[in-house]
Scaffold this active site. Structure first.
Site, PDB file in Angstrom:
ATOM      1  N   HIS A 158       0.879  -1.174   0.000  1.00 31.75           N
ATOM      2  CA  HIS A 158       0.000   0.000   0.000  1.00 31.75           C
ATOM      3  C   HIS A 158       0.919   1.226   0.000  1.00 31.75           C
ATOM      4  O   HIS A 158       1.996   1.187   0.606  1.00 31.75           O
ATOM      5  CB  HIS A 158      -0.816   0.131   1.288  1.00 31.75           C
ATOM      6  CG  HIS A 158      -1.745  -0.993   1.608  1.00 31.75           C
ATOM      7  ND1 HIS A 158      -1.358  -2.114   2.279  1.00 31.75           N
ATOM      8  CD2 HIS A 158      -3.082  -1.131   1.390  1.00 31.75           C
ATOM      9  CE1 HIS A 158      -2.403  -2.905   2.460  1.00 31.75           C
ATOM     10  NE2 HIS A 158      -3.465  -2.344   1.930  1.00 31.75           N
TER      11      HIS A 158
ATOM     12  N   ASP B  51       2.344   1.902   3.401  1.00 31.07           N
ATOM     13  CA  ASP B  51       3.328   0.975   3.992  1.00 31.07           C
ATOM     14  C   ASP B  51       4.726   1.392   3.598  1.00 31.07           C
ATOM     15  O   ASP B  51       5.670   1.249   4.350  1.00 31.07           O
ATOM     16  CB  ASP B  51       3.210  -0.467   3.452  1.00 31.07           C
ATOM     17  CG  ASP B  51       1.811  -0.997   3.371  1.00 31.07           C
ATOM     18  OD1 ASP B  51       0.986  -0.575   4.188  1.00 31.07           O
ATOM     19  OD2 ASP B  51       1.561  -1.848   2.499  1.00 31.07           O
TER      20      ASP B  51
HETATM   21  C1  XLS Z   1      -7.551  -6.549   4.561  1.00 27.61           C
HETATM   22  C2  XLS Z   1      -7.126  -6.800   3.184  1.00 27.61           C
HETATM   23  C3  XLS Z   1      -5.977  -5.909   2.726  1.00 27.61           C
HETATM   24  C4  XLS Z   1      -5.867  -5.945   1.230  1.00 27.61           C
HETATM   25  C5  XLS Z   1      -5.068  -4.844   0.647  1.00 27.61           C
HETATM   26  O1  XLS Z   1      -8.296  -7.313   5.155  1.00 27.61           O
HETATM   27  O2  XLS Z   1      -6.801  -8.141   3.031  1.00 27.61           O
HETATM   28  O3  XLS Z   1      -4.788  -6.289   3.349  1.00 27.61           O
HETATM   29  O4  XLS Z   1      -5.349  -7.148   0.775  1.00 27.61           O
HETATM   30  O5  XLS Z   1      -5.606  -3.608   0.938  1.00 27.61           O
END
Ligand code: XLS
Ligand code: NI
Ligand code: NI
Length: 445
Positions: free
Chosen positions: A109, A112
């Site tokens: 993301h 991150d």
């Molecule tokens: C959260 C989601 C997230 C997505 C990416 O539950 O799995 O991590 O994969 O935003």
């Protein structure tokens, strides 16, 4: 084996070399027992079957905090005070990890990988600076980007949703983030771009105009597609379903709900699905069911790999170690076209009390081995067992005669009804579920 980790100048995972395949009898926790990247199974190497990817957020940002206490994991890259310097150190550690683990891909993301600044411009500049470094590291290491995404759920401004927020101004901030994250994904040559619906959903229908919010989401995803295509993005846009958490009702509930949404808003040429096991089980489905559903609609895109706790009703994001689930998943994929330009992204985290740096390696290695065993089992089931023939035989009444005419659309309802009288009561045919299940177990070894 010495490894070239000269990407940064500091080695974070000291004492850990490149993870090698040592076979099922190895007692080395830092070795693969089943995942042998060059081994050919069903016409492809294991590396090609899985296209494994590491999730930046869980592995390098999460430190084990929960609602009852702060993080427990002390990471060297978190000890740096300046946010940009910390982000660069984290990137060094991440690429060292990818390279040593031997995975071909990673996912992130925007938040991150780089810190927020004081305003939109500063935040974008931070991201660009980090992405330039990531670009160089990709070139040196050969590790690629499976997908990028924007975190549209952490910032308090998104408490009522981001793209589906009732306040238009909030939506524009989501647009700023998606635009920048798309630019970053394009620059890094990402194969896909993901929309997971963070806080797109609601807690109470009393204050929510669901139709209007979904229309905004549909329109926004069209505009994101248009921008991406104009900017040269040739990859696939992915929507990741999840039924609940953080909102009570998440709009992208499950694969079926997202398939309907994709078609309603005319997104089917550009958008597919990214499917996560723990989200499937929260929706009351198996992983195999969700993946099969997406494949059957021609909308399968990619996978987030993890598993939930069977006793808990939330997203625990554990590493997938369940061999039965791994086998069922690999059966579905082998019967379909595999992961294509998608991959298997470990959207999974070590437990709060797994505090050694090596535990991040051990979590990934265990799950890669579990999926490798699933692949071997599925290959055995498809090539050596009677299961495929048994399943085909179950439908054989549609292969010739009137059954086949029905499949070709040649009967009206009253004509079908007449046939019931002609046939009389059909003879009972066992579904043989226990036999199918026993065959699966026979090939898991
Ligand atoms: C959260 C989601 C997230 C997505 C990416 O539950 O799995 O991590 O994969 O935003
Ligand atoms: Ni996910
Ligand atoms: Ni999740």
């Amino acid at each position: 084996m010495p490894l070239d980790v000269t990407i940064g100048n500091k080695e974070y995972f000291q004492g850990i070399d490149k993870i090698e395949f040592e076979g099922p009898d190895s007692r080395n926790p830092l070795a693969f027992k089943y995942y042998d990247e060059n081994k050919i199974v069903a016409g492809k190497t294991m590396k090609e079957h899985f296209r494994f990817s590491v999730a930046y957020w869980h592995s390098f940002c999460g430190t084990g905090g929960d609602p009852f206490g702060p993080g427990t994991m002390v990471f060297p890259w978190d000890e740096i005070q300046d946010p940009m310097a910390a982000a660069k150190a984290r990137l060094d550690a991440a690429f060292e990890f990818f390279t040593k683990l031997g995975v071909p891909f990673y996912c992130f993301h925007d938040r991150d990988i780089s810190p927020e600044g004081d305003n939109v411009k500063e935040t974008e500049d931070n991201l660009k600076e980090i992405i330039d470094i990531a670009y160089e590291k990709q070139g040196k290491s050969g590790v690629k980007l499976l997908w990028g995404t924007a975190n549209l759920f952490s910032n308090p401004r998104y408490m009522n949703g981001a793209i589906t927020n009732p306040d238009f101004q909030v939506l524009t901030h989501a647009a700023a983030q998606v635009k920048a994250a798309l630019d970053a994904t394009i620059k890094l040559g990402g194969d896909n771009y993901v929309f997971w619906g963070g806080r797109e959903g609601y807690y109470s229908l009393l204050n929510t105009d669901m139709k209007r919010e979904l229309d905004h989401l549909g329109l926004f995803l069209q505009k994101a597609r248009d921008y991406g295509r104009e900017s040269g993005f040739e990859g696939t846009f992915l929507i990741e379903p999840k039924p609940m958490e953080p909102s009570k009702h998440q709009y992208d509930f499950d694969v079926s709900a997202v398939v309907a949404f994709i078609h309603k808003y005319g997104l089917e040429k550009d958008y597919k699905l990214n499917i996560e096991n723990n989200h499937a089980t929260l929706a009351g489905h198996t992983y195999a069911h969700e993946v099969q559903t997406a494949i059957d609609y021609g909308l399968f895109g990619s996978l987030d790999i993890n598993q939930g706790d069977p006793m808990n009703g939330w997203d625990t994001d554990e590493f997938l170690l369940n061999l039965y689930d791994a086998t069922e998943l690999m059966l579905v994929l082998l019967n379909g076209d595999g992961v294509g330009n998608g991959g298997m992204n470990f959207d999974a985290k070590t437990r709060r009390n797994s505090t050694d740096l090596e535990d991040i390696f051990i979590g990934h290695i265990g799950s890669m081995d579990a999926l490798a065993r699933g692949l071997l089992a599925a290959d055995g089931i498809l090539n050596k067992s009677n299961l495929p023939d048994m399943k085909k035989e179950r439908y054989s009444s549609f292969d010739q005669g009137d059954g086949s005419s029905f499949e070709n659309g040649n009967f009206r309802l009253d004509e079908l009804a007449n046939l019931a009288e002609v046939y009389g009561e059909p003879k009972q045919t066992s579904g043989k579920q226990e036999l199918y299940e026993a065959i699966i177990n026979q090939y898991i070894r």
